[in-house]
Design a protein around this motif. Structure first.
Motif, PDB file in Angstrom:
ATOM      1  N   ALA A   1       0.823  -1.213   0.000  1.00  0.00           N
ATOM      2  CA  ALA A   1       0.000   0.000   0.000  1.00  0.00           C
ATOM      3  C   ALA A   1       0.858   1.263   0.000  1.00  0.00           C
ATOM      4  N   SER A   2       2.095   1.146  -0.465  1.00  0.00           N
ATOM      5  CA  SER A   2       3.004   2.296  -0.410  1.00  0.00           C
ATOM      6  C   SER A   2       2.541   3.452  -1.292  1.00  0.00           C
ATOM      7  N   GLU A   3       1.813   3.135  -2.376  1.00  0.00           N
ATOM      8  CA  GLU A   3       1.327   4.206  -3.250  1.00  0.00           C
ATOM      9  C   GLU A   3       0.219   5.015  -2.587  1.00  0.00           C
ATOM     10  N   ILE A   4      -0.406   4.431  -1.574  1.00  0.00           N
ATOM     11  CA  ILE A   4      -1.425   5.179  -0.832  1.00  0.00           C
ATOM     12  C   ILE A   4      -0.747   6.067   0.204  1.00  0.00           C
ATOM     13  N   ALA A   5       0.166   5.471   0.952  1.00  0.00           N
ATOM     14  CA  ALA A   5       0.827   6.223   2.022  1.00  0.00           C
ATOM     15  C   ALA A   5       1.764   7.296   1.467  1.00  0.00           C
ATOM     16  N   LYS A   6       2.508   6.937   0.410  1.00  0.00           N
ATOM     17  CA  LYS A   6       3.470   7.863  -0.217  1.00  0.00           C
ATOM     18  C   LYS A   6       4.422   8.468   0.816  1.00  0.00           C
ATOM     19  N   TRP A   7       4.913   7.622   1.719  1.00  0.00           N
ATOM     20  CA  TRP A   7       5.827   8.096   2.760  1.00  0.00           C
ATOM     21  C   TRP A   7       7.237   8.236   2.189  1.00  0.00           C
ATOM     22  N   GLU A   8       7.813   9.402   2.303  1.00  0.00           N
ATOM     23  CA  GLU A   8       9.204   9.664   1.911  1.00  0.00           C
ATOM     24  C   GLU A   8       9.571   8.958   0.598  1.00  0.00           C
ATOM     25  N   PRO A   9       8.969   9.373  -0.515  1.00  0.00           N
ATOM     26  CA  PRO A   9       9.193   8.654  -1.779  1.00  0.00           C
ATOM     27  C   PRO A   9      10.645   8.634  -2.247  1.00  0.00           C
ATOM     28  N   GLN A  10      11.476   9.539  -1.738  1.00  0.00           N
ATOM     29  CA  GLN A  10      12.882   9.569  -2.148  1.00  0.00           C
ATOM     30  C   GLN A  10      13.794   8.757  -1.223  1.00  0.00           C
ATOM     31  N   HIS A  11      13.211   8.069  -0.274  1.00  0.00           N
ATOM     32  CA  HIS A  11      14.029   7.323   0.693  1.00  0.00           C
ATOM     33  C   HIS A  11      14.882   6.279  -0.034  1.00  0.00           C
ATOM     34  N   LYS A  12      16.129   6.161   0.365  1.00  0.00           N
ATOM     35  CA  LYS A  12      17.073   5.260  -0.307  1.00  0.00           C
ATOM     36  C   LYS A  12      16.748   3.782  -0.078  1.00  0.00           C
TER      37      LYS A  12
ATOM     38  N   ALA B   1       3.307 -23.528  -2.417  1.00  0.00           N
ATOM     39  CA  ALA B   1       2.139 -22.825  -1.904  1.00  0.00           C
ATOM     40  C   ALA B   1       1.850 -21.621  -2.796  1.00  0.00           C
ATOM     41  N   ILE B   2       0.896 -20.804  -2.346  1.00  0.00           N
ATOM     42  CA  ILE B   2       0.573 -19.564  -3.046  1.00  0.00           C
ATOM     43  C   ILE B   2       1.476 -18.457  -2.521  1.00  0.00           C
ATOM     44  N   GLY B   3       2.115 -17.742  -3.409  1.00  0.00           N
ATOM     45  CA  GLY B   3       2.902 -16.570  -3.046  1.00  0.00           C
ATOM     46  C   GLY B   3       2.533 -15.426  -3.968  1.00  0.00           C
ATOM     47  N   ARG B   4       2.050 -14.340  -3.407  1.00  0.00           N
ATOM     48  CA  ARG B   4       1.604 -13.215  -4.238  1.00  0.00           C
ATOM     49  C   ARG B   4       2.134 -11.899  -3.671  1.00  0.00           C
ATOM     50  N   TYR B   5       2.525 -11.021  -4.576  1.00  0.00           N
ATOM     51  CA  TYR B   5       2.872  -9.643  -4.225  1.00  0.00           C
ATOM     52  C   TYR B   5       1.888  -8.761  -4.981  1.00  0.00           C
ATOM     53  N   LEU B   6       0.932  -8.194  -4.260  1.00  0.00           N
ATOM     54  CA  LEU B   6      -0.131  -7.401  -4.862  1.00  0.00           C
ATOM     55  C   LEU B   6       0.036  -5.940  -4.466  1.00  0.00           C
ATOM     56  N   THR B   7      -0.539  -5.054  -5.250  1.00  0.00           N
ATOM     57  CA  THR B   7      -0.433  -3.629  -4.953  1.00  0.00           C
ATOM     58  C   THR B   7      -1.815  -2.990  -4.941  1.00  0.00           C
ATOM     59  N   ALA B   8      -1.947  -1.978  -4.105  1.00  0.00           N
ATOM     60  CA  ALA B   8      -3.166  -1.168  -4.053  1.00  0.00           C
ATOM     61  C   ALA B   8      -2.738   0.292  -4.088  1.00  0.00           C
ATOM     62  N   ALA B   9      -3.162   1.002  -5.129  1.00  0.00           N
ATOM     63  CA  ALA B   9      -2.723   2.385  -5.314  1.00  0.00           C
ATOM     64  C   ALA B   9      -3.674   3.401  -4.692  1.00  0.00           C
ATOM     65  N   THR B  10      -4.884   2.966  -4.352  1.00  0.00           N
ATOM     66  CA  THR B  10      -5.860   3.845  -3.702  1.00  0.00           C
ATOM     67  C   THR B  10      -6.571   3.043  -2.618  1.00  0.00           C
ATOM     68  N   PRO B  11      -7.133   3.720  -1.619  1.00  0.00           N
ATOM     69  CA  PRO B  11      -7.898   2.969  -0.608  1.00  0.00           C
ATOM     70  C   PRO B  11      -9.004   2.124  -1.221  1.00  0.00           C
ATOM     71  N   ALA B  12      -9.637   2.627  -2.279  1.00  0.00           N
ATOM     72  CA  ALA B  12     -10.722   1.870  -2.903  1.00  0.00           C
ATOM     73  C   ALA B  12     -10.230   0.559  -3.502  1.00  0.00           C
ATOM     74  N   GLU B  13      -8.964   0.517  -3.922  1.00  0.00           N
ATOM     75  CA  GLU B  13      -8.422  -0.700  -4.535  1.00  0.00           C
ATOM     76  C   GLU B  13      -8.168  -1.800  -3.507  1.00  0.00           C
ATOM     77  N   ILE B  14      -8.094  -1.431  -2.239  1.00  0.00           N
ATOM     78  CA  ILE B  14      -7.795  -2.436  -1.217  1.00  0.00           C
ATOM     79  C   ILE B  14      -8.869  -3.517  -1.191  1.00  0.00           C
ATOM     80  N   ALA B  15     -10.136  -3.114  -1.266  1.00  0.00           N
ATOM     81  CA  ALA B  15     -11.222  -4.100  -1.247  1.00  0.00           C
ATOM     82  C   ALA B  15     -11.105  -5.050  -2.427  1.00  0.00           C
ATOM     83  N   ALA B  16     -10.768  -4.518  -3.613  1.00  0.00           N
ATOM     84  CA  ALA B  16     -10.625  -5.364  -4.798  1.00  0.00           C
ATOM     85  C   ALA B  16      -9.461  -6.333  -4.644  1.00  0.00           C
ATOM     86  N   VAL B  17      -8.371  -5.864  -4.047  1.00  0.00           N
ATOM     87  CA  VAL B  17      -7.212  -6.734  -3.843  1.00  0.00           C
ATOM     88  C   VAL B  17      -7.555  -7.849  -2.854  1.00  0.00           C
TER      89      VAL B  17
END
Length: 354
Positions: free
Chosen positions: A289-300, A322-338
């Protein structure tokens, strides 16, 4: 042996008889699979005639599934398509009840009437232990995230399954492993209660930005499961400040520089990776959910944070069977879909118990 005492002609006749029986059995199994498919294919045709939707959004992207206008109906359709039925009559009755669609079934010349048994082996679902790790440090996505967790518990976790819930960076589980059966309302209250601030000063949520130690703690809980299907579901912006690195607080801990702190973080992530690798069959889903938080985008450290979690998802899928997934949510609304994708993965993998 069945061939003992038989002359050559009798042996050949016996072999033909056995072969013919096997062939007829396989043909009948195939016919029943086709009949089952015919019922469900007819369902899909009729369903989408009465539940029309656009194939694409205005920007050309595929429309969501479940479709926003038919969320409940689409979920029911998915469950029917996944379910194992005894015969056509069971499918017909279920579809009539759920959708008011009266299916006709395969054509009469197939010789399969509505009560002909399909003969499928019943699927016994594995009992799941689902451990949620939710980042409560950023309020922008917390309410919708917890609502999505509630939906997963209500609609996609069976009564025989157990649920545990951790606040990222907090040692104690907000919900220790608890069966859903008889506890659903209690579980939902605890999940929704996680929206409230619960530190002693009443101003913050318990926990912090410690991703890998939280994963290790959750994996330790999953180790206690008896013959369960284990799931670890992480939602976070993936920021891990275990060894410092918050620009507001100055330096890394203990006088470390960036490279030293990075190495320490990678060591922690590798510890989690080794544990996950050893826990064959443990499913791991990370929601970034980093695209939602957008905390310190220039952090190394961003590449390190993201790559570490991708490594864990890759280990689950490639090394742990097993199942291994890396999913992204760019907006709060996308969280429900994810979380709907998470639920779908849980249903897909919940197969026959060993």
């Amino acid at each position: 042996s069945a061939l003992e005492g038989k002359n050559p002609d009798e042996k050949i006749a016996h072999i033909h008889e056995v072969h013919n029986k096997d062939t007829m059995r396989m043909l009948n199994e195939f016919k029943m699979e086709q009949a089952n498919g015919a019922w469900k294919n007819e369902l899909c045709q009729q369903y989408y005639k009465t539940h029309r939707r656009d194939a694409e959004n205005a920007d050309g992207s595929p429309t969501e599934w479940p479709y926003p206008k038919f969320v409940d109906e689409d979920k029911k359709l998915r469950e029917i398509l996944r379910e194992t039925f005894d015969h056509g009559a069971a499918i017909k009755s279920r579809v009539l009840s759920d959708f008011k669609i009266d299916l006709k079934g395969p054509p009469p010349e197939w010789g399969v009437d509505v009560n002909t048994p399909f003969g499928f082996e019943k699927v016994v679902k594995k009992k799941k232990l689902v451990v949620f790790i939710i980042d409560r440090t950023y309020p922008a996505f917390l309410p919708v995230c917890l609502d999505a967790v509630e939906t997963v518990i209500r609609e996609h976790i069976d009564d025989e399954d157990r649920i545990a819930f951790f606040s990222l960076g907090h040692d104690e589980a907000l919900i220790p492993p608890t069966p859903k059966a008889g506890n659903e309302d209690h579980l939902i209250r605890k999940v929704q209660g996680a929206k409230e601030c619960d530190t002693p000063d009443g101003k913050r949520h318990k926990g912090g930005s410690q991703v890998y130690s939280s994963i290790i703690r959750a994996l330790d809980v999953l180790l206690t499961r008896p013959a369960d299907d284990g799931w670890l579901i992480l939602l976070s912006d993936l920021v891990d400040l275990t060894f410092g690195g918050n620009p507001n607080n100055g330096q890394y801990k203990d006088g470390m520089n960036f490279e030293q702190a990075q190495e320490k973080l990678m060591d922690e992530a590798k510890e989690a990776d080794v544990k996950l690798r050893d826990m064959k069959g443990t499913n791991f889903i990370a929601i970034d959910a980093s695209e939602i938080a957008k905390w310190e985008p220039q952090h190394k450290m961003w590449d390190t944070w993201k790559n570490n979690v991708r490594m864990l998802a890759d280990t689950a899928s490639r090394e742990s069977a097993a199942i291994g997934r890396y999913l992204t949510a760019a907006t709060p609304a996308e969280i429900a879909a994810v979380f709907e994708q998470v639920a779908a993965a849980m249903v897909d993998v919940g197969g026959v118990a060993d």
